[in-house]
Design a protein around this motif. Sequence first.
Motif, PDB file in Angstrom:
ATOM      1  N   MET A   1      29.853   2.805  -2.978  1.00 10.22           N
ATOM      2  CA  MET A   1      29.794   2.770  -1.507  1.00 10.22           C
ATOM      3  C   MET A   1      29.118   4.032  -0.997  1.00 10.22           C
ATOM      4  SD  MET A   1      30.374   1.908   1.628  1.00 10.22           S
ATOM      5  CE  MET A   1      31.027   0.281   1.314  1.00 10.22           C
ATOM      6  N   ARG A   2      27.952   3.873  -0.389  1.00  7.44           N
ATOM      7  CA  ARG A   2      27.267   5.017   0.218  1.00  7.44           C
ATOM      8  C   ARG A   2      27.633   5.029   1.703  1.00  7.44           C
ATOM      9  NH1 ARG A   2      23.655   2.185  -2.280  1.00  7.44           N
ATOM     10  NH2 ARG A   2      22.477   1.715  -0.398  1.00  7.44           N
ATOM     11  N   ALA A   3      28.355   6.048   2.102  1.00  6.99           N
ATOM     12  CA  ALA A   3      28.835   6.115   3.479  1.00  6.99           C
ATOM     13  C   ALA A   3      28.627   7.513   4.027  1.00  6.99           C
ATOM     14  CB  ALA A   3      30.306   5.738   3.548  1.00  6.99           C
ATOM     15  N   LEU A   4      28.392   7.578   5.321  1.00  3.36           N
ATOM     16  CA  LEU A   4      28.155   8.843   5.988  1.00  3.36           C
ATOM     17  C   LEU A   4      28.890   8.820   7.320  1.00  3.36           C
ATOM     18  CD1 LEU A   4      26.320  11.242   5.253  1.00  3.36           C
ATOM     19  CD2 LEU A   4      24.524  10.177   6.624  1.00  3.36           C
ATOM     20  N   LEU A   5      29.731   9.818   7.552  1.00  4.22           N
ATOM     21  CA  LEU A   5      30.366   9.961   8.860  1.00  4.22           C
ATOM     22  C   LEU A   5      29.887  11.266   9.457  1.00  4.22           C
ATOM     23  CD1 LEU A   5      32.295   9.198  11.119  1.00  4.22           C
ATOM     24  CD2 LEU A   5      34.182  10.124   9.777  1.00  4.22           C
ATOM     25  N   LEU A  49      17.675   8.105  12.883  1.00  2.00           N
ATOM     26  CA  LEU A  49      18.911   7.363  12.663  1.00  2.00           C
ATOM     27  C   LEU A  49      18.723   6.112  11.812  1.00  2.00           C
ATOM     28  CD1 LEU A  49      21.176   7.434  15.821  1.00  2.00           C
ATOM     29  CD2 LEU A  49      21.725   8.102  13.499  1.00  2.00           C
ATOM     30  N   PRO A  50      17.750   5.253  12.141  1.00  2.00           N
ATOM     31  CA  PRO A  50      17.597   4.073  11.282  1.00  2.00           C
ATOM     32  C   PRO A  50      17.325   4.443   9.836  1.00  2.00           C
ATOM     33  CG  PRO A  50      16.463   3.755  13.355  1.00  2.00           C
ATOM     34  CD  PRO A  50      16.891   5.192  13.322  1.00  2.00           C
ATOM     35  N   SER A  51      16.554   5.490   9.601  1.00  2.00           N
ATOM     36  CA  SER A  51      16.286   5.830   8.202  1.00  2.00           C
ATOM     37  C   SER A  51      17.544   6.357   7.521  1.00  2.00           C
ATOM     38  CB  SER A  51      15.137   6.831   8.095  1.00  2.00           C
ATOM     39  OG  SER A  51      15.488   8.023   8.744  1.00  2.00           O
ATOM     40  N   ASP A  55      19.694   4.293   4.213  1.00  2.00           N
ATOM     41  CA  ASP A  55      20.118   4.851   2.931  1.00  2.00           C
ATOM     42  C   ASP A  55      21.606   4.667   2.672  1.00  2.00           C
ATOM     43  OD1 ASP A  55      17.567   5.697   2.539  1.00  2.00           O
ATOM     44  OD2 ASP A  55      17.917   7.719   3.326  1.00  2.00           O
ATOM     45  N   GLN A  56      22.339   4.152   3.667  1.00  2.00           N
ATOM     46  CA  GLN A  56      23.791   4.071   3.557  1.00  2.00           C
ATOM     47  C   GLN A  56      24.242   2.624   3.685  1.00  2.00           C
ATOM     48  OE1 GLN A  56      25.449   6.879   2.949  1.00  2.00           O
ATOM     49  NE2 GLN A  56      23.578   8.099   3.162  1.00  2.00           N
ATOM     50  N   GLU A  57      25.432   2.363   3.161  1.00  2.00           N
ATOM     51  CA  GLU A  57      26.041   1.051   3.419  1.00  2.00           C
ATOM     52  C   GLU A  57      26.896   1.093   4.684  1.00  2.00           C
ATOM     53  OE1 GLU A  57      27.636  -0.725  -0.429  1.00  2.00           O
ATOM     54  OE2 GLU A  57      26.924   1.259  -1.029  1.00  2.00           O
ATOM     55  N   MET A  58      27.484   2.252   4.948  1.00  2.00           N
ATOM     56  CA  MET A  58      28.255   2.434   6.180  1.00  2.00           C
ATOM     57  C   MET A  58      27.782   3.729   6.831  1.00  2.00           C
ATOM     58  SD  MET A  58      30.713  -0.045   6.161  1.00  2.00           S
ATOM     59  CE  MET A  58      32.147   0.427   7.125  1.00  2.00           C
ATOM     60  N   THR A 181      32.415   5.958  21.607  1.00  2.00           N
ATOM     61  CA  THR A 181      31.210   6.288  20.852  1.00  2.00           C
ATOM     62  C   THR A 181      31.579   6.807  19.469  1.00  2.00           C
ATOM     63  OG1 THR A 181      31.212   8.414  21.958  1.00  2.00           O
ATOM     64  CG2 THR A 181      29.711   6.736  22.819  1.00  2.00           C
ATOM     65  N   SER A 182      32.817   6.617  19.088  1.00  2.00           N
ATOM     66  CA  SER A 182      33.241   6.936  17.721  1.00  2.00           C
ATOM     67  C   SER A 182      33.392   5.630  16.962  1.00  2.00           C
ATOM     68  CB  SER A 182      34.574   7.679  17.734  1.00  2.00           C
ATOM     69  OG  SER A 182      34.427   8.922  18.373  1.00  2.00           O
ATOM     70  N   PHE A 183      32.736   5.529  15.837  1.00  2.00           N
ATOM     71  CA  PHE A 183      32.803   4.304  15.042  1.00  2.00           C
ATOM     72  C   PHE A 183      32.248   4.582  13.661  1.00  2.00           C
ATOM     73  CE2 PHE A 183      28.963   4.155  17.752  1.00  2.00           C
ATOM     74  CZ  PHE A 183      27.997   4.295  16.768  1.00  2.00           C
ATOM     75  N   ILE A 184      32.626   3.726  12.726  1.00  2.00           N
ATOM     76  CA  ILE A 184      31.955   3.655  11.426  1.00  2.00           C
ATOM     77  C   ILE A 184      31.588   2.186  11.260  1.00  2.00           C
ATOM     78  CG2 ILE A 184      32.100   4.100   8.951  1.00  2.00           C
ATOM     79  CD1 ILE A 184      34.502   5.934   9.515  1.00  2.00           C
ATOM     80  N   LEU A 185      30.325   1.921  11.029  1.00  2.00           N
ATOM     81  CA  LEU A 185      29.861   0.534  10.997  1.00  2.00           C
ATOM     82  C   LEU A 185      29.085   0.263   9.728  1.00  2.00           C
ATOM     83  CD1 LEU A 185      28.437   0.218  14.631  1.00  2.00           C
ATOM     84  CD2 LEU A 185      30.683  -0.515  13.826  1.00  2.00           C
ATOM     85  N   ARG A 186      29.158  -0.992   9.292  1.00  2.00           N
ATOM     86  CA  ARG A 186      28.242  -1.408   8.241  1.00  2.00           C
ATOM     87  C   ARG A 186      26.829  -1.186   8.769  1.00  2.00           C
ATOM     88  NH1 ARG A 186      29.145  -3.113   3.397  1.00  2.00           N
ATOM     89  NH2 ARG A 186      31.370  -2.879   3.751  1.00  2.00           N
ATOM     90  N   SER A 187      25.946  -0.692   7.919  1.00  2.00           N
ATOM     91  CA  SER A 187      24.630  -0.258   8.396  1.00  2.00           C
ATOM     92  C   SER A 187      23.862  -1.375   9.086  1.00  2.00           C
ATOM     93  CB  SER A 187      23.806   0.280   7.229  1.00  2.00           C
ATOM     94  OG  SER A 187      24.439   1.408   6.702  1.00  2.00           O
ATOM     95  N   THR A 188      24.038  -2.604   8.608  1.00  2.00           N
ATOM     96  CA  THR A 188      23.317  -3.714   9.245  1.00  2.00           C
ATOM     97  C   THR A 188      23.752  -3.858  10.707  1.00  2.00           C
ATOM     98  OG1 THR A 188      25.014  -5.132   8.273  1.00  2.00           O
ATOM     99  CG2 THR A 188      22.884  -5.045   7.144  1.00  2.00           C
ATOM    100  N   ILE A 189      25.043  -3.676  10.964  1.00  2.00           N
ATOM    101  CA  ILE A 189      25.535  -3.772  12.348  1.00  2.00           C
ATOM    102  C   ILE A 189      25.016  -2.585  13.151  1.00  2.00           C
ATOM    103  CG2 ILE A 189      27.604  -3.780  13.786  1.00  2.00           C
ATOM    104  CD1 ILE A 189      29.091  -5.123  11.457  1.00  2.00           C
TER     105      ILE A 189
END
Lengths: 289, 264
Positions: A1-5, A49-51, A55-58, A181-189
């Motif tokens: 899982m590649r995730a970035l907060l 941001l899109p780039s 690179d991340q899943e979340m 404006t705080s969230f963690i989302l799947r990158s597609t969303i």
Amino acid sequence: MRALLLTRTPLEVALRQGLAPSRGMFRWLVPGIGDMPALGLLGGDTTRLPSLADDQEMIGLEDHARPFFIDPMRLPRLEAEFPLLPALRARAVRDWHHGTLPVSSTVMAQYRAMRAALGAAEDAALAHWLAGLDAVLPPPLPGLAQQRDGVEYGHAWPAFLAMARQDPHWATMPEADAGSTSFILRSTIFLRLARPLADALARLPGAPAAMQQCFAARLVAMHLRHEAERNPLLRIAEVPLLVETRDAAPPPGFDTARYLELNPDVARAGMDAQSHWRACGWQEDRAWA
Amino acid sequence: MGVTIFACHHAAPETTTDTPLFRTLLSGIAAAGALTDLQGENIAGRARFCEMRHQYFVWRNLAHGLDHLGFEHYRRAFLIDPDAHPLLATARQHCTRGGASHIAMPVSALPAHQAMRQSFTAEVTEAARRALRAHDILFAEAIHAPVEAQFKANHPEAAALWDIFAQRLDAHWGLVFPRRHVSFPAEWSGYRNMVVMRSEFFCEYMALIMPVLLAMDDEFPQAPPRMWGHMSERALGAYIMQKRMEQPLLRVRQWPYLVFNQPG
């Protein structure tokens, strides 16, 4: 899982407090520092941001003053190393439906230290947790800051929304009452949200950051409810935000005239700069220098 | 390993659902096409347990073949809508836009709802399973009030029984598994005895409450009707809080449900 907060941190806070080294999924986002773009809220230069999301899943965003209460540590270690946090966890499991959990500055400091001390086992637990989710959001009750913003900026919302609706993305999307404006989302969303949100906020040149944040929160809520209707099985975890309860003294060098200049909505409301800072400005990361 | 949600009935329904994901479960009676607890190890004859009779039967006979299992009522059903069915469009909007915990539906829509569930394709069923399995515990409609006070206000005739239940559950809990930080009675609970949870948690929860309630059923034959069902749902919140203390990244969520109780 590649995730970035990404934790949005004002430059003055970073300079005043110093920041623990980024590690795991947690990264500081300080405008003007390092190789991160100066994103401001979500607007500003969003080209990176899109780039980043690619690179991340979340991918997630939170505020330094209101971090997510993400709590992956096993209880024995938590009790041994961060003795104030088991009681915070107990409050969270009791008050899980609250959007925010008020904490003292001491508890907040210990929470930040806990995040910085996470190890490989906790990283793995976090990855497993995130792998089963599409979104991590604060519980959907409006926080005090959002209620205040709703009163303060409610009059401007209809005109802003009418402008935003010129974008087909927002054209027919039903309104939402409150969001964050705080969230963690799947990158597609996230990628479906980032461009329309940045474009909408770009229609507010020169608007106070707090107003942008208020409107961004409502657009995010609209978008996520739309996503939930598209996919009724959206996997959401509701996680409260921590908020310090201290009556924050203005920082050294605080200049009242400069504060009102940087926050014209405060000036227009006829509020005293120091009172506004103590009441809510520090929580909202208002610019002061 | 599968995911099955049992709809708890105490009277023979007009229509039943029998799919890998949804099964009608009757207690105390048998009917064609429906699973009944008149077999295996059961407490079908103990009516004061109401839907805990169904949960007991599943616990003792079926739970170990499932990795997630759940319970609903004959007229209350979790909003599980993997392909955005038109029947549920309004309910879906209420829950996503308004954050409603439950949606009232016309009684006449119940057969169509059952038919919709019965018609799930393998692909749709798998999508629903994936979403359910993404959570460790789903429950219906939390009520945020001190559980003990809330119970005694709603069932004043059984206040003394509650005190006995709370005391015995407290003592028994420590024998079943270690407790840390969370006390019973709790500050909130998920009501309706509607829950979907990992099988291992369900078995642990049942092992926690059933010995206490079965002993009380023997000891207090004059207890009011449905009493053990009312008490058990109040223990659920304390159990969930305990698990979240132990496993802070547990995926626990309140999930909206439909109530088929409106005329028309």
